[in-house]
Design an enzyme around this catalytic site. Structure first.
Site, short mmCIF file in Angstrom:
data_model
loop_
_atom_site.label_atom_id
_atom_site.label_comp_id
_atom_site.label_asym_id
_atom_site.label_seq_id
_atom_site.Cartn_x
_atom_site.Cartn_y
_atom_site.Cartn_z
N GLU A 1 0.85 -1.19 0.00
CA GLU A 1 0.00 0.00 0.00
C GLU A 1 0.89 1.25 0.00
OE1 GLU A 1 -3.93 -1.06 2.59
OE2 GLU A 1 -2.12 -0.68 3.73
N ARG A 2 0.20 2.41 -0.10
CA ARG A 2 0.83 3.71 0.15
C ARG A 2 1.92 4.06 -0.87
NH1 ARG A 2 1.02 3.46 6.87
NH2 ARG A 2 -1.10 2.63 7.05
N SER A 3 1.50 4.14 -2.11
CA SER A 3 2.46 4.51 -3.15
C SER A 3 2.03 5.75 -3.93
CB SER A 3 2.66 3.32 -4.11
OG SER A 3 3.28 2.26 -3.47
#
Length: 437
Positions: free
Chosen positions: A237-239
């Site tokens: 996640e979190r890109s």
């Protein structure tokens, strides 16, 4: 525009010199709201001469020195931080990893936190790894993060992998002050993350929550943040993830093999309590996402979660699966009333930003991303090659891909005459400085 502290420093100069200093870029090609930070310009030249984590000639000693300073390296190899953090609290700093002899500087078993203003960090590798801590053991470490007090910070051409929290983040306390403007002024702001390799966040490693393969967390109310020209690869996640009220731009990034989410926004109601929700703002221009072996079939380039609204400007973004079929640009993982407010007019771009087209992004990013692209080490070269070839996966430990690097210590004197000391650019090509490992 310089930070308030820089303006005070410039007041002692003649008007002509002050104007020139304030208008100068941190280095050629610097971009974003932080582009004009002086970093350590015109300060001391501090030489790192040892790979020891502390003591005379160490990187830690240089970072803890007060006053404007540029950190150069007369040693190359691995600095083992032994489960510790390098805390940057003194402003006006440039870390010039490009000056190190080959193979450059790699930090392991720790990372860097910045809690001050006017900092430029270039061409270093940070690989915290699990530090041999057991699964769920509580070793939760960012590769790099900013915190409250961080203003006018640039992280450019660095490699950030194997973190057990986020690889590269911008953070701070959410609600310092009485008003939303106070909140935004007191957390990280005027930040640039450019041309970095942000990859292989560790999934089931030592984080107490379990799965934690994360690229970048941009925490609540962080603003004026530019994320441009980076490679995000093999992060679950979190890109990146923008949290509540964040204002920034995500431009010309290559996102390869994301897990269940790539770019997303999430204001978490439980964390905001009675504070009035703030509207997020995101410009998403010219990004390219490619699915890989770890990517589910239904991932969108941008997804909305949580309970807050976001204003979104999007232009020329592409997302494809493993055989080139289109994936959705927009999606959501919330059932709240939160909505995407799509903007039609491109916002004013910050200093130096001239987007290329999304179809140009892969070649441009692969060519120049990460620390010392003229002198990539084994792991950077592996991630870049796997991105091109469609290989690799999300990992649980650095041991899944060969473990921490073992590089021979190298030495080479820093010769000031070889460098433009104002911008720390070489007077001869970087490639001419490479020495055999």
């Amino acid at each position: 525009m310089a930070s308030c502290c820089m303006i005070l420093a410039l007041a002692t100069l003649t008007p002509t010199l002050a104007m020139a200093a304030e208008s100068a870029l941190a280095f050629p090609g610097a971009q974003g709201w932080a582009a004009h930070t002086p970093g350590g310009r015109d300060g001391k030249i501090l030489r790192v001469t040892t790979l020891k984590p502390r003591g005379p000639g160490s990187l830690r000693e240089a970072l803890e020195t007060a006053g404007p300073r540029t950190v150069v390296f007369e040693v190359g190899g691995v600095i083992d931080l032994d489960r510790d953090t390098l805390d940057v609290k003194e402003p006006f700093l440039t870390i010039a990893g490009q000056t190190a002899p080959s193979p450059g500087i790699t930090l392991v078993r720790g990372g860097i936190d910045v809690r001050t203003h006017d900092v430029v960090i270039r061409h270093i590798r940070i690989r915290p790894g699990d530090a041999e801590v057991a699964h769920f053991g509580g070793w939760e470490h960012d590769g790099f993060s900013t915190y409250e007090g961080a203003v006018d910070v640039i992280v450019d051409h660095c490699s950030l992998t194997w973190a057990t929290d986020e690889n590269l983040s911008s953070s701070g306390k959410r609600f310092i002050g009485e008003t939303p403007d106070d909140w935004r002024n007191n957390t990280s702001h005027r930040i640039t993350f450019s041309n970095n390799l942000i990859a292989e966040g560790l999934a089931f490693a030592s984080h107490a929550k379990g799965e934690h393969s994360k690229g970048s967390l941009i925490h609540d109310n962080v603003n004026d943040i530019l994320i441009i020209g980076n490679l995000y690869a093999h992060n679950f996640e979190r890109s990146p993830l923008f949290k509540g009220g964040v204002r920034g731009m995500v431009i010309n990034n290559l996102i390869y093999d994301p897990g269940q989410r790539a770019i997303h926004y999430n204001l978490i109601a439980e964390e905001w309590g009675d504070h009035p929700y703030q509207l997020g703002r995101l410009a998403m221009i010219g990004n390219a996402m490619r699915a890989g072996p770890s990517t589910p079939n239904d991932v969108a380039l941008f997804m909305l979660g949580g309970s807050g609204d976001i204003e979104l400007y999007q232009e020329d973004n592409i997302a494809v699966d493993r055989i080139g079929r289109p994936l959705p640009i927009l999606g959501r993982y919330t059932t709240t009333a939160a909505k995407i407010i799509e903007l039609k007019q491109r916002p004013v771009l910050p200093e130096g930003v001239k987007p290329i087209t999304a179809v140009q992004v892969q070649d441009a990013v692969i060519n120049g991303v990460g620390a010392r692209p003229w002198d990539r080490d084994h792991d950077d070269a592996r991630v870049v090659s796997d991105t091109v070839e469609g290989r690799g996966r999300i990992i649980d430990s650095q041991t899944d891909v060969g473990g921490y690097p073992h590089q021979s210590e190298t030495h080479q004197a820093f010769v000031a005459e070889d460098w433009d000391l104002a911008t720390m650019t070489p007077r001869k090509p970087y490639s001419a400085r490479v020495r055999p490992h």
